[in-house]
Write a protein that holds these residues in place. Structure first.
Motif, PDB file in Angstrom:
ATOM      1  N   GLY A   1     -20.708   2.405  -5.053  1.00  0.00           N
ATOM      2  CA  GLY A   1     -19.621   1.421  -4.611  1.00  0.00           C
ATOM      3  C   GLY A   1     -20.651   0.369  -4.225  1.00  0.00           C
ATOM      4  N   LEU A   2     -21.341  -0.267  -4.311  1.00  0.00           N
ATOM      5  CA  LEU A   2     -21.738  -0.859  -4.128  1.00  0.00           C
ATOM      6  C   LEU A   2     -21.312  -2.426  -4.951  1.00  0.00           C
ATOM      7  N   SER A   3     -21.195  -3.802  -3.876  1.00  0.00           N
ATOM      8  CA  SER A   3     -20.434  -4.473  -4.951  1.00  0.00           C
ATOM      9  C   SER A   3     -22.166  -5.646  -5.600  1.00  0.00           C
ATOM     10  N   ASP A   4     -21.438  -6.330  -6.147  1.00  0.00           N
ATOM     11  CA  ASP A   4     -23.235  -6.959  -6.640  1.00  0.00           C
ATOM     12  C   ASP A   4     -23.937  -7.734  -5.036  1.00  0.00           C
ATOM     13  N   GLU A   5     -23.130  -8.248  -4.405  1.00  0.00           N
ATOM     14  CA  GLU A   5     -23.053  -9.041  -3.440  1.00  0.00           C
ATOM     15  C   GLU A   5     -23.297  -8.256  -2.413  1.00  0.00           C
ATOM     16  N   ALA A   6     -23.497  -7.042  -2.351  1.00  0.00           N
ATOM     17  CA  ALA A   6     -24.619  -6.054  -1.861  1.00  0.00           C
ATOM     18  C   ALA A   6     -25.514  -5.795  -2.000  1.00  0.00           C
ATOM     19  N   PHE A   7     -25.571  -5.192  -3.598  1.00  0.00           N
ATOM     20  CA  PHE A   7     -26.479  -4.874  -3.781  1.00  0.00           C
ATOM     21  C   PHE A   7     -27.988  -5.828  -4.074  1.00  0.00           C
ATOM     22  N   LYS A   8     -28.015  -7.099  -4.124  1.00  0.00           N
ATOM     23  CA  LYS A   8     -28.415  -8.088  -3.913  1.00  0.00           C
ATOM     24  C   LYS A   8     -29.791  -7.585  -3.261  1.00  0.00           C
ATOM     25  N   GLN A   9     -29.745  -6.955  -1.898  1.00  0.00           N
ATOM     26  CA  GLN A   9     -31.189  -6.601  -0.747  1.00  0.00           C
ATOM     27  C   GLN A   9     -31.533  -5.952  -0.982  1.00  0.00           C
ATOM     28  N   ILE A  10     -31.057  -5.321  -2.181  1.00  0.00           N
ATOM     29  CA  ILE A  10     -31.745  -3.259  -2.385  1.00  0.00           C
ATOM     30  C   ILE A  10     -32.695  -3.670  -3.343  1.00  0.00           C
ATOM     31  N   PRO A  11     -33.001  -3.892  -4.279  1.00  0.00           N
ATOM     32  CA  PRO A  11     -34.221  -4.077  -4.770  1.00  0.00           C
ATOM     33  C   PRO A  11     -35.349  -4.878  -4.184  1.00  0.00           C
ATOM     34  N   SER A  12     -35.202  -5.370  -3.127  1.00  0.00           N
ATOM     35  CA  SER A  12     -36.428  -6.138  -2.225  1.00  0.00           C
ATOM     36  C   SER A  12     -36.674  -5.065  -1.118  1.00  0.00           C
ATOM     37  N   ALA A  13     -35.496  -4.643  -0.870  1.00  0.00           N
ATOM     38  CA  ALA A  13     -36.044  -3.671   0.134  1.00  0.00           C
ATOM     39  C   ALA A  13     -37.305  -2.942  -0.680  1.00  0.00           C
ATOM     40  N   TYR A  14     -36.618  -1.598  -1.850  1.00  0.00           N
ATOM     41  CA  TYR A  14     -36.923  -1.069  -1.834  1.00  0.00           C
ATOM     42  C   TYR A  14     -38.326  -1.017  -2.304  1.00  0.00           C
TER      43      TYR A  14
END
Length: 229
Positions: free
Chosen positions: A115-128
């Motif tokens: 349920g992450l928003s588009d804005e919240a998801f932006k941080q995920i790819p770079s972190a992982y």
């Protein structure tokens, strides 16, 4: 903690350890005894609820009840000769190949499931990306990524077998098969998309045909565990 809670906790511990003592790699099931739909759904649910690294859930469970398909798999599975014809239920655990930090699947998991928003998801790819590329080095080649996903499938595998044992149901995990040939059988049957999934491990469930001939043996705890203070 009151006395009732202490008693309940002690009883629960005993029940769990009894289940581990009960469980063994059942080689021959009673073909006349079938697991109820309710009980098997419970077993599957414990697999579904299992944890996975960074919550990717990189697996799929194939429940193979088709007898003809089971027999084809048995022909190329030296570890399933007694189990596949007699087991009540047969599960093949598949590992996802698309568990890269930048895949559409990972985006789906975080946006549609978590349920992450588009804005919240932006941080995920770079972190992982950093986690997968530098911390655990699983992006070196396709095989390392698949192997990482395959390791995850052993968590629901263990949880399903333990849950089954707690309600008196037997199981047997199986790695004794020709992976290439089983993969071909599943592809020919139209139930394996090799672009997305890789065969990881198999497991049978049912009720034992006979009690084990030998008691369960394990190394002692002090040989297995080292405390570091």
């Amino acid at each position: 903690m009151n006395n009732v809670q202490i008693v309940n906790t002690a009883q629960k511990k005993k029940e769990i350890l009894d289940a581990y003592a009960f469980r063994h790699a059942t080689k021959q099931f009673d073909p006349d005894r079938k697991i109820s739909d309710e009980d098997f759904r419970f077993i599957l649910e414990t697999g579904r609820l299992s944890p996975s690294s960074v919550g990717f859930e990189g697996w799929k469970f194939l429940v193979v009840q088709n007898e003809e398909l089971r027999m084809k798999i048995r022909e190329v599975s030296f570890g399933g000769q007694g189990q596949l014809p007699t087991a009540s239920h047969f599960v093949i655990l598949l590992a996802r190949k698309d568990v890269r930090y930048d895949s559409k699947y990972v985006e789906y998991i975080y946006k549609n499931i978590k349920g992450l928003s588009d804005e919240a998801f932006k941080q995920i790819p770079s972190a992982y990306k950093n986690f997968q590329e530098n911390d655990i080095r699983i992006l070196d080649n396709e095989r390392t990524l698949i192997d990482w996903a395959s390791k995850q499938t052993y968590i629901p595998l263990a949880n399903m077998m333990t849950a089954a044992a707690q309600i008196g149901i037997d199981s047997c995990p199986m790695e004794g098969y020709n992976k290439e040939k089983v993969t071909a059988i599943l592809k020919d049957a139209g139930i394996l998309d090799e672009e997305v999934y890789d065969l990881s491990v198999m497991v049978t469930f049912g009720y034992r045909a006979a009690e084990p001939k030998h008691p369960q043996t394990r190394r002692p705890l002090d040989e297995v565990v080292e405390w570091v203070h």
